[in-house]
Design an enzyme around this catalytic site. Structure first.
Site, mmCIF file in Angstrom:
data_model
loop_
_atom_site.group_PDB
_atom_site.id
_atom_site.type_symbol
_atom_site.label_atom_id
_atom_site.label_comp_id
_atom_site.label_asym_id
_atom_site.label_seq_id
_atom_site.Cartn_x
_atom_site.Cartn_y
_atom_site.Cartn_z
ATOM 1 N N ARG A 71 -10.196 -11.716 1.596
ATOM 2 C CA ARG A 71 -10.998 -12.785 0.980
ATOM 3 C C ARG A 71 -10.256 -14.115 1.014
ATOM 4 O O ARG A 71 -10.871 -15.166 1.016
ATOM 5 C CB ARG A 71 -11.405 -12.363 -0.443
ATOM 6 C CG ARG A 71 -10.261 -12.111 -1.367
ATOM 7 C CD ARG A 71 -10.644 -11.217 -2.543
ATOM 8 N NE ARG A 71 -10.832 -9.816 -2.119
ATOM 9 C CZ ARG A 71 -11.153 -8.829 -2.958
ATOM 10 N NH1 ARG A 71 -11.318 -9.075 -4.250
ATOM 11 N NH2 ARG A 71 -11.322 -7.602 -2.517
ATOM 12 N N LYS A 131 0.838 -1.199 0.000
ATOM 13 C CA LYS A 131 0.000 0.000 0.000
ATOM 14 C C LYS A 131 0.872 1.248 0.000
ATOM 15 O O LYS A 131 1.951 1.242 0.582
ATOM 16 C CB LYS A 131 -0.869 0.027 1.270
ATOM 17 C CG LYS A 131 -1.996 -0.975 1.308
ATOM 18 C CD LYS A 131 -2.791 -0.847 2.605
ATOM 19 C CE LYS A 131 -3.893 -1.896 2.694
ATOM 20 N NZ LYS A 131 -4.953 -1.743 1.691
#
Ligand code: BES
Ligand code: ZN
Ligand code: ZN
Length: 486
Positions: free
Chosen positions: A333, A259
């Site tokens: 996920r 990020k």
């Protein structure tokens, strides 16, 4: 860390307490107090009291005791007297009165639900996470609070629920190096040492044995190895079985798909789903709800390193479904994939996963509204109603069928993200998760709900009864949903 404690013997309008009086807005503002304080329209106008939401005005009132006067706070609730307005006003009052030792709410002819709302709002609004503050800033540690008319039952319900929210907030606020997966697991084990809930911690070897390639893959880059914490609260009189699966990324750097610096701040909150599973089960056990609740906390630290998974890698999840990792920052996920199939094997009546899953949730619904996805309308409507009752906004989102095609991978069963395609990111994640929901005895999909709390897990500024930092969402919604089952 710091929040008020309920003590139901405290009396309003005595010199050692501050009495809070909710004021309703109207043509003439109306103090909703049982006492005759001489607060007529002229006096209220003089004081500038309007009843506008959140407005607070300090006054002194005459008393019969030797001090002769007591402090009171008029707090605006807007033009309705609904429970959420009372909860919010009490949260604001709690912050205003952070230095008072004792506080009592005085509301004319309160219902039990109104008393519960005032006390809940006060306890939660006064919450502060101060473990890492080196000075105490003069805030009262163990503030006492009451609302006139409160009974033992109300006190117990409010305490069970606010303790659970405070527990969740504390876990979520803890800095990432002070709460790596092992620390989270240890904290859960300690919490339930009374055996009201059975806790089992799966270490790395167990994860290998169970074939949990999703959580192992995400944890592979970190020196702090991943864990699964499995909780079982199983009362004898259970009327339903609900499985809760929580995303527990104790820090999300993005991994090798790292990020940007500014987006990494706040990524300690990425275990908010797992923390809400712990909080919800804590409340269910403490309230003695007649529901079997299983919890699966999927814990890993997502870090870049020489041992980290790489974009292009393929992971084999617990279900056997293989996943091509196209972006290591879509890690939530991956850990949930193992959790959802583990939960499915238990054949519960409903699976709920809770996750700070997508930036797309924040883009679509903002900071305060949870995105709710799933495969069944009746449960979805019950969850929406539960959120509304407790004042945690929840909004239903679809999983359109065309998103299934986007999951296709060239070399594995599915991809974890579609590079270059940012449309409907929250819905894509929902379509991905749905692949891991098992079927029941009759061959139907197990009912499933997915709470995307990326925005609502945290707030940068306090409002109502939400203190700054971790919010504890959606613990109260889940407890309400469980409480309505019978
Ligand atoms: N933990 C983030 C989601 C998030 C974003 C939570 C902002 C709270 C605030 C998640 O793991 C993530 O990085 N998701 C990516 C997925 C993408 C790479 C497909 C995202 O949403 O950008
Ligand atoms: Zn991520
Ligand atoms: Zn994440």
């Amino acid at each position: 860390m710091t929040s008020a404690e309920i003590r139901i013997d405290l009396e309003p309008y005595s010199s050692d307490v501050v009495t809070v009086i909710p004021v309703r807005k109207g043509d003439v503002p109306e103090p909703l107090t049982s006492a005759d304080l001489g607060l007529d329209a002229d006096r209220l106008e003089q004081l500038g009291v309007t009843g506008t939401t959140g407005q607070s005005t300090r006054i002194l009132v005459a008393t019969d005791d030797e001090d002769g006067e007591a402090a009171a706070l008029l707090i605006g609730i807007g033009d309705s007297r609904d429970e959420e307005a009372l909860r919010r006003a009490a949260g604001t009052a709690a912050r205003t009165l952070s230095k008072a030792a004792s506080v009592v709410y005085d509301l004319v002819e309160p219902t039990d639900a109104e008393l519960e709302a005032l006390l809940t709002g006060h306890v939660l609004g006064g919450y502060r996470y101060d473990r890492f503050k080196s000075t105490d800033e003069g805030v009262i540690d163990a503030q006492q609070v009451n609302a006139t008319g409160t009974t033992d039952d109300i006190e117990q319900r409010v305490t069970s629920i606010t303790d659970a929210v405070v527990l969740t907030r504390d876990l979520v606020n803890t800095p990432p190096s002070a709460l790596v997966p092992e620390d989270f697991a240890d904290a859960v084990v300690d919490l339930f040492d009374d055996e009201s809930v059975v806790v089992e911690v799966w270490d790395e070897q167990r994860l290998i044995d169970e074939g949990c390639g999703g959580v192992l893959g995400v944890g592979a880059g970190s020196v702090n190895s991943p864990r699964i914490v499995h909780l079982e609260y199983e009362p004898e009189d259970a009327v339903a079985h609900i499985a809760l699966v929580g995303k527990g990324i104790t820090f999300d750097s993005g991994g090798l798909s790292i990020k940007p610096a500014a987006s990494m701040v706040g990524m300690k909150f990425d275990m908010g789903g797992a923390a809400s599973v712990v909080g919800t089960i804590r409340a269910a056990a403490s309230l003695g709800l007649p529901v079997h609740v299983s919890g699966w906390c999927m814990l890993a630290e997502n870090m870049p390193s020489g041992s980290a998974i790489k974009p292009d890698d393929v992971l084999t999840t617990h279900s056997g479904v293989t996943v091509e990792v196209t972006n290591t920052d879509a890690e939530g996920r991956l850990v949930l994939s193992d959790g959802l199939s583990l939960a499915s094997e238990q054949q519960p009546d409903l699976i709920i996963d809770i996750a700070t899953l997508t930036g797309a949730q924040v883009v679509a619904l903002g900071d305060r509204t949870t995105g709710l996805l799933g495969n069944e309308e009746e449960w979805r409507d019950r969850a929406l109603a539960a959120g509304k009752t407790v004042g945690e906004p929840v909004w239903a989102m679809p999983i359109p069928e065309e998103f299934d095609e986007k999951l296709e991978s060239n070399i594995a069963d599915i991809v974890n993200s579609k590079p270059g395609d940012r449309s409907g990111g929250m819905l894509f994640a929902g379509a991905f998760l749905q692949r891991f929901i098992g079927i029941d005895d009759e061959g139907n999909d197990i009912p499933w709900l997915h709470f995307d709390i990326a925005g609502p897990a945290e707030t940068k500024a306090p409002y109502g009864y939400v203190a700054k930092g971790a919010t504890g969402v959606p613990v109260r919604t889940l407890v309400e949903l469980l409480s309505t089952l019978n």
